[in-house]
Design a protein around this motif. Structure first.
Motif, mmCIF file in Angstrom:
data_model
loop_
_atom_site.group_PDB
_atom_site.id
_atom_site.type_symbol
_atom_site.label_atom_id
_atom_site.label_comp_id
_atom_site.label_asym_id
_atom_site.label_seq_id
_atom_site.Cartn_x
_atom_site.Cartn_y
_atom_site.Cartn_z
ATOM 1 N N VAL A 120 -7.297 55.311 24.440
ATOM 2 C CA VAL A 120 -6.025 54.682 24.797
ATOM 3 C C VAL A 120 -5.833 53.385 24.019
ATOM 4 O O VAL A 120 -4.732 53.099 23.534
ATOM 5 C CB VAL A 120 -5.961 54.419 26.328
ATOM 6 C CG1 VAL A 120 -4.864 53.452 26.676
ATOM 7 C CG2 VAL A 120 -5.764 55.714 27.073
ATOM 8 N N LEU A 121 -6.880 52.589 23.886
ATOM 9 C CA LEU A 121 -6.752 51.316 23.175
ATOM 10 C C LEU A 121 -6.502 51.502 21.680
ATOM 11 O O LEU A 121 -5.976 50.602 21.025
ATOM 12 C CB LEU A 121 -8.006 50.465 23.399
ATOM 13 C CG LEU A 121 -8.186 49.947 24.825
ATOM 14 C CD1 LEU A 121 -9.513 49.230 24.969
ATOM 15 C CD2 LEU A 121 -7.027 49.049 25.222
ATOM 16 N N ARG A 122 -6.847 52.648 21.127
ATOM 17 C CA ARG A 122 -6.561 52.941 19.712
ATOM 18 C C ARG A 122 -5.188 53.554 19.509
ATOM 19 O O ARG A 122 -4.717 53.662 18.374
ATOM 20 C CB ARG A 122 -7.616 53.912 19.157
ATOM 21 C CG ARG A 122 -8.971 53.299 18.939
ATOM 22 C CD ARG A 122 -9.882 54.250 18.175
ATOM 23 N NE ARG A 122 -9.999 55.572 18.790
ATOM 24 C CZ ARG A 122 -10.992 55.950 19.590
ATOM 25 N NH1 ARG A 122 -11.961 55.120 19.875
ATOM 26 N NH2 ARG A 122 -11.013 57.163 20.100
ATOM 27 N N ASP A 123 -4.528 53.952 20.570
ATOM 28 C CA ASP A 123 -3.258 54.669 20.467
ATOM 29 C C ASP A 123 -2.097 53.682 20.295
ATOM 30 O O ASP A 123 -1.818 52.874 21.179
ATOM 31 C CB ASP A 123 -3.052 55.500 21.738
ATOM 32 C CG ASP A 123 -1.841 56.410 21.657
ATOM 33 O OD1 ASP A 123 -1.167 56.413 20.614
ATOM 34 O OD2 ASP A 123 -1.576 57.120 22.648
ATOM 35 N N PRO A 124 -1.382 53.727 19.162
ATOM 36 C CA PRO A 124 -0.260 52.805 18.956
ATOM 37 C C PRO A 124 0.884 53.035 19.951
ATOM 38 O O PRO A 124 1.606 52.096 20.289
ATOM 39 C CB PRO A 124 0.201 53.072 17.528
ATOM 40 C CG PRO A 124 -0.559 54.243 17.035
ATOM 41 C CD PRO A 124 -1.627 54.572 18.013
ATOM 42 N N ALA A 125 1.053 54.247 20.430
ATOM 43 C CA ALA A 125 2.117 54.510 21.409
ATOM 44 C C ALA A 125 1.841 53.765 22.715
ATOM 45 O O ALA A 125 2.775 53.289 23.370
ATOM 46 C CB ALA A 125 2.235 56.014 21.666
ATOM 47 N N TRP A 126 0.573 53.661 23.080
ATOM 48 C CA TRP A 126 0.222 52.928 24.309
ATOM 49 C C TRP A 126 0.540 51.452 24.154
ATOM 50 O O TRP A 126 1.087 50.839 25.062
ATOM 51 C CB TRP A 126 -1.254 53.123 24.643
ATOM 52 C CG TRP A 126 -1.616 52.538 25.970
ATOM 53 C CD1 TRP A 126 -1.396 53.086 27.184
ATOM 54 C CD2 TRP A 126 -2.237 51.271 26.206
ATOM 55 N NE1 TRP A 126 -1.858 52.244 28.173
ATOM 56 C CE2 TRP A 126 -2.378 51.119 27.596
ATOM 57 C CE3 TRP A 126 -2.692 50.253 25.384
ATOM 58 C CZ2 TRP A 126 -2.945 50.004 28.165
ATOM 59 C CZ3 TRP A 126 -3.262 49.135 25.949
ATOM 60 C CH2 TRP A 126 -3.381 49.014 27.340
ATOM 61 N N TRP A 127 0.209 50.872 23.002
ATOM 62 C CA TRP A 127 0.511 49.461 22.768
ATOM 63 C C TRP A 127 2.020 49.222 22.736
ATOM 64 O O TRP A 127 2.496 48.186 23.206
ATOM 65 C CB TRP A 127 -0.152 48.978 21.486
ATOM 66 C CG TRP A 127 -1.635 48.815 21.657
ATOM 67 C CD1 TRP A 127 -2.609 49.599 21.127
ATOM 68 C CD2 TRP A 127 -2.291 47.835 22.447
ATOM 69 N NE1 TRP A 127 -3.833 49.158 21.536
ATOM 70 C CE2 TRP A 127 -3.676 48.072 22.350
ATOM 71 C CE3 TRP A 127 -1.859 46.774 23.243
ATOM 72 C CZ2 TRP A 127 -4.618 47.287 23.004
ATOM 73 C CZ3 TRP A 127 -2.796 45.992 23.892
ATOM 74 C CH2 TRP A 127 -4.157 46.240 23.776
ATOM 75 N N GLN A 128 2.772 50.188 22.194
ATOM 76 C CA GLN A 128 4.239 50.056 22.207
ATOM 77 C C GLN A 128 4.756 50.095 23.643
ATOM 78 O O GLN A 128 5.663 49.363 24.004
ATOM 79 C CB GLN A 128 4.883 51.176 21.373
ATOM 80 C CG GLN A 128 6.386 51.095 21.268
ATOM 81 C CD GLN A 128 6.858 49.848 20.548
ATOM 82 O OE1 GLN A 128 6.263 49.419 19.571
ATOM 83 N NE2 GLN A 128 7.934 49.257 21.033
ATOM 84 N N ALA A 129 4.171 50.973 24.479
ATOM 85 C CA ALA A 129 4.573 51.050 25.881
ATOM 86 C C ALA A 129 4.257 49.743 26.608
ATOM 87 O O ALA A 129 5.060 49.257 27.424
ATOM 88 C CB ALA A 129 3.872 52.217 26.565
#
Length: 144
Positions: A64-73
């Protein structure tokens, strides 16, 4: 001396009543939270029954911490939160000052503030009236 015993008894009763509420809260909120934490350390398909879990440790969190979509969310959530809280605070303070001020239209503003509350009550009452209707009500139909 008698007053202190009464105070002690009241305090004990208050703690017992509070304990009952805390136990219910722990069951209602604590169990699902604990289950979620446990499941977060596993690979589990919750749509499959019975649940088959494979322990994966911190892998889910690392992914999750590597996922750019999560950081955008996360960014979208923070922006939305800051903007909406700021707008609600300014509007709420403005309305409170308007209702408290001695200005023309204060009654209209109070009526506008109470209208949503009143509408919910009226809609709910009307819905129950239709449900209980002896000719076309849902409950009457179910009881036939």
């Amino acid at each position: 001396m008698k007053g202190s015993r009464l105070g002690t008894r009241r305090a004990r009763t208050a703690w017992l009543l509070l304990l009952a509420s805390l136990v219910v809260l722990a069951l209602v909120a604590g169990y699902p939270l604990a289950k979620t934490v446990v499941l977060s350390f596993t690979h589990t398909n919750i749509l499959q029954y019975p649940l088959k879990s494979t322990p994966v440790g911190w892998e889910n969190f690392a992914r999750v911490l590597r996922d750019p979509a999560w950081w955008q969310a996360v960014r979208n959530t923070l922006v939305f939160t800051v903007i909406s809280v700021a707008i609600e605070t300014v509007l709420g303070l403005g309305i409170a000052m308007l209702v408290n001020a001695n200005v023309k239209g204060k009654g209209l503003m109070r009526a506008a503030m109470l209208t949503p509350w009143a509408i919910l009550t009226v809609v709910s009452a009307q819905m129950w009236r239709w449900m209980y209707n002896d000719v076309y009500g849902v409950l009457n139909d179910l009881l036939k």
